[in-house]
Design an enzyme around this catalytic site. Structure first.
Site, PDB file in Angstrom:
ATOM      1  CE1 TYR A  52      -2.893  -2.946   0.648  1.00 36.16           C
ATOM      2  CE2 TYR A  52      -3.407  -2.261   2.919  1.00 36.16           C
ATOM      3  CZ  TYR A  52      -3.660  -2.963   1.811  1.00 36.16           C
ATOM      4  OH  TYR A  52      -4.463  -4.282   2.084  1.00 36.16           O
ATOM      5  CE  LYS A  77      -3.525  -7.256   4.760  1.00 37.11           C
ATOM      6  NZ  LYS A  77      -3.493  -5.603   4.666  1.00 37.11           N
ATOM      7  CG  HIS A 110      -0.754  -8.855   0.500  1.00 33.86           C
ATOM      8  ND1 HIS A 110      -0.195  -7.485   0.552  1.00 33.86           N
ATOM      9  CD2 HIS A 110      -1.936  -8.680   0.260  1.00 33.86           C
ATOM     10  CE1 HIS A 110      -1.519  -6.492   0.605  1.00 33.86           C
ATOM     11  NE2 HIS A 110      -2.432  -7.408   0.171  1.00 33.86           N
TER      12      HIS A 110
END
Length: 274
Positions: A52, A77, A110
């Site tokens: 992210y 993650k 992930h």
């Protein structure tokens, strides 16, 4: 139940049923404020990920909230490019550094990249055994991925975070996780907004004088699935969390369960190329 209510993971660690997701929220004041606002309004769980690219902002929001670290539950993650024993250990440290934290409450793989996730899991087991992370788990794992992982694993995953909403109820994964004592967690619980104008859900929402989003999030909780809706707007962050003052009937739960079409808005864990 309330916003601070927790479930106990299979290793005894308590994890909040409800949290804030920050997928697709870019670094910057909006992100810092969202995290800070959520904490100020009673959220205790924040979910981010290396990919992210916003761990620094999340860390900043946590710092500015002024809350004690032990009162929070923070998840990140490891990304696919870092799956491997040494590379996963290094990725964990990088995430900690960016977040400005000493430890994570939960660290997840992930995606189940074939041929790579077992080595990564070994790294997570090392971090866990050394007490550097409180709980470890996976994300986007289907039943066969979990079975494969657990063949060689010394530590069973505590959490499996998957795409989960009324159009994708993941019944097989859910049944398997329940049987194995693995806590299921929903990402994209609101199907990226695609369910908010669903007529059936709107009718249920009107009955309870709640929003469609609140109905879906309540459905998650009553199905014993942890949920982490994403929002950066203060009124939404507050509204999303107001799901502890009513209960859906079995009939309404059944009706929502029946919306399932096995429809994904995210990638297919059995067929992705990143």
């Amino acid at each position: 139940m309330n916003l601070q209510s927790t479930t106990t993971l299979n290793n005894g660690v308590k994890m909040p049923w409800f949290g804030l997701g920050v997928f697709k929220v870019e670094e910057g004041p909006e992100l810092v404020n969202a995290v800070k606002t959520a904490i100020q309004h009673g959220y205790r769980s924040i979910d981010t990920a290396a990919i992210y690219e916003n761990e620094e902002g999340v860390g900043q929001g946590i710092k500015e909230s002024g809350i004690a670290r032990e009162d929070l539950f923070v998840t990140s993650k490891v990304w696919n490019a870092d799956l491997g024993y040494e590379s996963t250990l290094a990725a964990y440290q990088t995430s900690l550094d960016k977040l400005g934290l000493e430890y994570l409450d939960l660290y997840l793989i992930h995606w189940p990249v074939a041929g790579k996730y077992k080595e990564a899991w070994r790294a997570l087991e090392t971090l866990y055994k050394e007490g550097r992370v409180r709980a470890i788990g996976v994300s986007n794992f289907q039943v066969h991925h979990l079975e494969d992982l657990m063949k060689d694993a010394e530590v069973k995953p505590m959490v499996n975070q998957v795409e989960y909403h009324p159009r994708l109820t993941q019944n097989e994964v859910q049944a398997f996780c329940r049987e194995q004592g693995i806590q299921m967690e929903a990402w994209s619980p609101l199907m990226q907004g695609q369910l908010l104008d669903n007529e059936g859900l709107a009718a249920i929402a009107a009955k309870y004088k709640k929003s469609v989003a609140q109905i879906i999030l309540r459905w998650d909780l009553q199905n014993s699935v942890i949920t982490i809706p994403k929002s950066t707007k203060e009124h939404r962050i507050i509204e999303n969390s107001q799901v502890f003052d009513f209960e859906l009937t079995q009939e309404d739960m059944h009706q929502i369960n029946n919306l399932n079409q096995n429809h994904r808005v995210g990638p297919d864990p059995d067929n992705f190329d990143f």
